[in-house]
Design an enzyme around this catalytic site. Structure first.
Site, mmCIF file in Angstrom:
data_model
loop_
_atom_site.group_PDB
_atom_site.id
_atom_site.type_symbol
_atom_site.label_atom_id
_atom_site.label_comp_id
_atom_site.label_asym_id
_atom_site.label_seq_id
_atom_site.Cartn_x
_atom_site.Cartn_y
_atom_site.Cartn_z
ATOM 1 N N HIS A 69 -24.946 -6.606 32.911
ATOM 2 C CA HIS A 69 -23.881 -7.332 33.602
ATOM 3 C C HIS A 69 -22.601 -6.514 33.589
ATOM 4 O O HIS A 69 -22.468 -5.537 32.845
ATOM 5 C CB HIS A 69 -23.659 -8.739 33.019
ATOM 6 C CG HIS A 69 -23.137 -8.775 31.616
ATOM 7 N ND1 HIS A 69 -21.806 -8.650 31.308
ATOM 8 C CD2 HIS A 69 -23.782 -8.943 30.432
ATOM 9 C CE1 HIS A 69 -21.642 -8.750 29.989
ATOM 10 N NE2 HIS A 69 -22.838 -8.920 29.444
ATOM 11 N N CYS B 296 -26.006 -7.157 25.063
ATOM 12 C CA CYS B 296 -26.236 -6.915 26.489
ATOM 13 C C CYS B 296 -25.960 -5.455 26.835
ATOM 14 O O CYS B 296 -25.434 -4.705 26.023
ATOM 15 C CB CYS B 296 -25.328 -7.814 27.333
ATOM 16 S SG CYS B 296 -25.852 -9.545 27.353
#
EC number: 2.-.-.-
Length: 181
Positions: free
Chosen positions: A135, A146
């Protein structure tokens, strides 16, 4: 005046328990090394200039903090800089992770922004349990697991990757050591 030193040895039960734990860890390492996914990874050729195989659609190298997109075993984008997890919130390593969800305007269910609102995760492409995704975000500080990319790259990863696509997150040094014996 003399001093008596008392030496205490672990109880036999403690030693047995430690032996069981060590054996389990060694066995788990052997099992992981011989897993079908690891074996399949070893048997596939690497995409030139990357630590990932031709079966992947996206590759992340934890060592260099870079990512690539592939199509048909060829690089179509990258390497681009990424931020991956910190030591206490590491990005999961895997040879056969799969994209399972995509959300253009996702907000974190776990983390909040400085304004107290759920932290934004634009262009989220989820590939591992626990909400691990590619992301948009800063690439100069560690993430909470992430893989953060600059905006244009996050958008490109979002559009290129489809549900079911294979993602590989690896350490290039470990891949090289494994393949070079």
């Amino acid at each position: 005046m003399s001093t008596t030193r008392i030496t205490r040895f672990p109880r036999p039960g403690v030693l047995v328990a430690l032996g069981v734990v060590v054996a389990a860890l060694v066995g788990a390492g052997t099992a992981l090394a011989a897993s079908p996914a690891a074996q399949a990874f070893r048997e596939q050729p690497l995409v030139p200039g990357t630590p990932c195989t031709v079966t992947a659609r996206a590759c992340v190298d934890l060592d260099s903090q870079q990512s690539w997109l592939f199509d048909g075993g060829k690089v179509v984008s990258g390497p681009v800089p990424v931020a991956t997890g910190s030591p206490d919130k590491a990005t999961p390593v895997g040879h056969s992770l799969r994209v399972y969800r995509k959300e253009e305007l996702h907000r974190s269910g776990e983390y909040t922004a400085t304004n107290g609102e759920p932290a934004p995760m634009p262009w989220a492409t989820f590939f591992e349990d626990g909400g691990i995704a590619f992301h948009e975000g800063r690439t100069d500080t560690p993430s909470a697991g992430c893989v953060r990319l600059a905006r244009a790259n996050a958008e490109a990863w979002f559009h290129h990757l489809q549900i079911g696509d294979q993602v590989q997150v690896v350490s290039a040094a470990a891949v090289n050591a494994d393949r070079n014996g």
